[in-house]
Write an enzyme that holds these catalytic residues in place. Structure first.
Site, PDB file in Angstrom:
ATOM      1  N   ASP A 121       0.843  -1.191   0.000  1.00  0.00           N
ATOM      2  CA  ASP A 121       0.000   0.000   0.000  1.00  0.00           C
ATOM      3  C   ASP A 121       0.879   1.241   0.000  1.00  0.00           C
ATOM      4  OD1 ASP A 121      -2.366   1.433   0.022  1.00  0.00           O
ATOM      5  OD2 ASP A 121      -2.515   1.453   2.210  1.00  0.00           O
ATOM      6  N   HIS A 128      -3.775  13.956   1.079  1.00  0.00           N
ATOM      7  CA  HIS A 128      -3.965  13.010   2.185  1.00  0.00           C
ATOM      8  C   HIS A 128      -2.757  13.021   3.115  1.00  0.00           C
ATOM      9  CE1 HIS A 128      -5.066   9.451   4.454  1.00  0.00           C
ATOM     10  NE2 HIS A 128      -3.902   8.898   4.144  1.00  0.00           N
ATOM     11  N   GLU A 192     -10.235   3.849   3.942  1.00  0.00           N
ATOM     12  CA  GLU A 192      -9.390   4.622   3.034  1.00  0.00           C
ATOM     13  C   GLU A 192      -9.842   4.283   1.623  1.00  0.00           C
ATOM     14  OE1 GLU A 192      -5.220   4.015   4.063  1.00  0.00           O
ATOM     15  OE2 GLU A 192      -5.408   5.543   5.637  1.00  0.00           O
ATOM     16  N   GLU A 194      -9.294   3.943  -2.010  1.00  0.00           N
ATOM     17  CA  GLU A 194      -8.072   3.798  -2.803  1.00  0.00           C
ATOM     18  C   GLU A 194      -8.386   3.108  -4.132  1.00  0.00           C
ATOM     19  OE1 GLU A 194      -4.692   2.281  -0.738  1.00  0.00           O
ATOM     20  OE2 GLU A 194      -5.322   3.067   1.219  1.00  0.00           O
ATOM     21  N   ASP A 226      -9.022   0.320   2.214  1.00  0.00           N
ATOM     22  CA  ASP A 226      -8.013  -0.067   3.203  1.00  0.00           C
ATOM     23  C   ASP A 226      -8.552   0.291   4.592  1.00  0.00           C
ATOM     24  OD1 ASP A 226      -5.698  -0.577   4.636  1.00  0.00           O
ATOM     25  OD2 ASP A 226      -4.724   1.301   4.028  1.00  0.00           O
ATOM     26  N   ARG A 230      -7.622   3.560  13.516  1.00  0.00           N
ATOM     27  CA  ARG A 230      -6.725   4.704  13.732  1.00  0.00           C
ATOM     28  C   ARG A 230      -6.108   4.724  15.121  1.00  0.00           C
ATOM     29  NH1 ARG A 230      -5.598   5.780   8.647  1.00  0.00           N
ATOM     30  NH2 ARG A 230      -7.413   6.436   7.436  1.00  0.00           N
ATOM     31  N   GLN A 233      -3.380   2.161  15.022  1.00  0.00           N
ATOM     32  CA  GLN A 233      -2.334   2.661  14.129  1.00  0.00           C
ATOM     33  C   GLN A 233      -1.485   3.749  14.798  1.00  0.00           C
ATOM     34  OE1 GLN A 233      -3.957   4.444  10.571  1.00  0.00           O
ATOM     35  NE2 GLN A 233      -1.958   4.988   9.739  1.00  0.00           N
ATOM     36  N   LYS A 246      -4.067  -2.119  10.271  1.00  0.00           N
ATOM     37  CA  LYS A 246      -4.601  -2.231   8.914  1.00  0.00           C
ATOM     38  C   LYS A 246      -4.694  -3.671   8.413  1.00  0.00           C
ATOM     39  CE  LYS A 246      -3.076   2.334   7.396  1.00  0.00           C
ATOM     40  NZ  LYS A 246      -4.146   2.797   6.494  1.00  0.00           N
ATOM     41  N   THR A 250      -8.705  -5.803   4.063  1.00  0.00           N
ATOM     42  CA  THR A 250      -8.634  -4.857   2.941  1.00  0.00           C
ATOM     43  C   THR A 250      -9.628  -5.374   1.911  1.00  0.00           C
ATOM     44  OG1 THR A 250      -6.253  -4.573   3.345  1.00  0.00           O
ATOM     45  CG2 THR A 250      -7.111  -3.803   1.226  1.00  0.00           C
ATOM     46  N   GLU A 351      -9.868  12.268   7.970  1.00  0.00           N
ATOM     47  CA  GLU A 351      -9.758  13.622   7.418  1.00  0.00           C
ATOM     48  C   GLU A 351     -11.107  14.340   7.409  1.00  0.00           C
ATOM     49  OE1 GLU A 351      -6.999  13.495   3.698  1.00  0.00           O
ATOM     50  OE2 GLU A 351      -7.672  11.464   4.132  1.00  0.00           O
TER      51      GLU A 351
HETATM   52 MN    MN Z   1      -3.990   2.902   2.830  1.00  0.00          MN
END
Ligand code: MN
Length: 400
Positions: A121, A128, A192, A194, A226, A230, A233, A246, A250, A351
């Site tokens: 990834d 971002h 996420e 992606e 993804d 948080r 993480q 993570k 996925t 975000e």
């Molecule tokens: Mn990602």
């Protein structure tokens, strides 16, 4: 089986699944083995019997539980099969051959389309990376020192890549606490949005793949979510990057759009300053004009533009093999969260809610991170000669 509905051929049905697209997937019908199909309109072309009837393409490519055998045949064969299928679908005389093998989508179950070899990834969106830097490290420079010189990435967990529709179990993990770390269910579960790139043609150990060889190795693209815890993480990631925050899941789309279908969506990258080193330079449009929608419980909460990505996928591939690392059929690499410069273009809840400090509205409620029962869907569209392509969507529901 049904009568051949042909309004999708020229894009007239507006579905985004016309002859310019032809995404591949693996499907099952009751009491039958999984096999490879191509989506047209709201039907799946069952490729094996069509190939058997036409004699032009080997049936063995499609009587398979994954796309990997087809992926391994290489770019020339991908193009030959694509042309064969386009010719058949556009030829009224072939309707009697294809028609009996059009299966309504409502009668099939989709499977994981390919067996994932390695999964990487990246972190290729300037907006971002800047936003995350400001949220996680408000006292430091937003971008890490290497960010503008190479597409930063990490190796993820191939074995937990799942197909769209798979439920996502809320992960537990260790988080920072006021009185020391605690272990428990993640309270900051996120997404996420992606794009993922699927490698078909392998490369030998010790032979870097140049940016110019991108289309020889990459078969196509998938939508990709993804999922990210948080809180886990934020506590674990220094200095080696994401790990358990993570690796629990996925999600990828069930349909893989061939790179060839995206020729009409190629655009220049937004501009790189400083210019990348020679091994990461590109001399053709290296970005893609793909519009993304993030839906939370059926409501669009963000519209990230893939065209705003700083690093292109050919650069990601060149970087990930620049030390001589080999490629295997089924390798998957993802773009990183797609976020544009505007607030409504942010591809993660981290975000959109600015670290949970500024709740956003969805379906009439103030929201920050994911709650049990939430369903997230990512949708992707791209321009094409006959209108637009609808890339495979990615959906998943959070369960406690
Ligand atoms: Mn990602």
């Amino acid at each position: 089986m049904t009568d051949p509905a042909t309004s999708w051929v020229d894009g007239a049905d507006g579905s985004g699944f016309d002859v310019d697209h032809l995404p591949y997937g693996v499907f099952t019908t009751p009491d039958e083995e999984p096999r490879v199909g191509v989506r047209v309109g709201d039907h799946v072309v069952d490729l094996a019997p069509v190939a058997a009837a036409s004699f032009d393409v080997h049936v063995g490519l499609f009587e398979q539980p994954t796309l990997n055998v087809f992926l391994a045949t290489g770019a020339e064969e991908w193009e030959r099969v694509r042309s064969w299928l386009q010719d058949l679908l556009l030829d009224p005389a072939a309707e009697a051959m294809v028609g009996p093998h059009l299966v309504p989508l409502s009668e099939v179950a989709m499977r994981m389309p390919f067996e994932v070899a390695d999964y990487v990834d990246f972190y290729a969106s300037l907006d971002h990376a800047s936003n995350v830097g400001r949220i996680f490290r408000p006292d430091d420079a937003a971008l890490p020192a290497a960010w503008r010189h190479l597409p930063i990435g990490y190796h993820g967990r191939a074995g937990t890549v799942v197909v769209s529709g798979t439920e996502v179990v809320r992960p537990s993990g260790q988080r920072r606490g006021a009185d020391g770390p605690t272990f428990g269910l993640s309270e900051r579960l996120d997404i996420e949005a992606e794009l993922g790139f699927v490698v078909g043609t392998p490369s030998p150990l010790g032979s870097p793949v140049p940016t110019s060889a991108f289309a020889s190795h990459v078969f196509g693209v998938v939508g990709l979510n993804d999922w990210s815890a948080r809180d886990v993480q934020a506590w674990e990631y220094v200095p080696l990057g994401p790990f358990l925050g993570k690796s629990f899941a996925t999600s990828v789309s069930a349909w893989v759009t061939p790179l060839a279908a995206l020729d009409g969506a190629r655009v220049d990258l937004p501009g790189q300053d400083p210019a990348p080193l020679a091994h990461l330079a590109v001399d053709e449009p290296a970005g893609f004009d793909i519009a993304v929608e993030v839906l939370l419980d059926g409501e669009v909460v963000a519209r990230p533009p893939y065209s705003s990505m700083y690093w292109g996928p050919a650069q990601m591939l060149a970087h990930l093999t620049s030390n001589g690392a080999s490629l295997r059929t089924g390798d998957l690499f993802a773009s990183g969260t797609i976020s544009g410069p505007a607030a409504e273009q942010r591809g993660s809840l981290l975000e959109l809610s600015w670290g949970g400090q500024e709740p956003f509205e969805a379906a009439g409620r103030k929201r920050t991170f994911l709650e049990d029962g939430d369903e997230v869907t990512l949708r992707y569209t791209a321009p094409s000669p006959r209108g637009h392509l609808t890339l495979g969507e990615v959906t998943g529901r959070v369960v406690g």
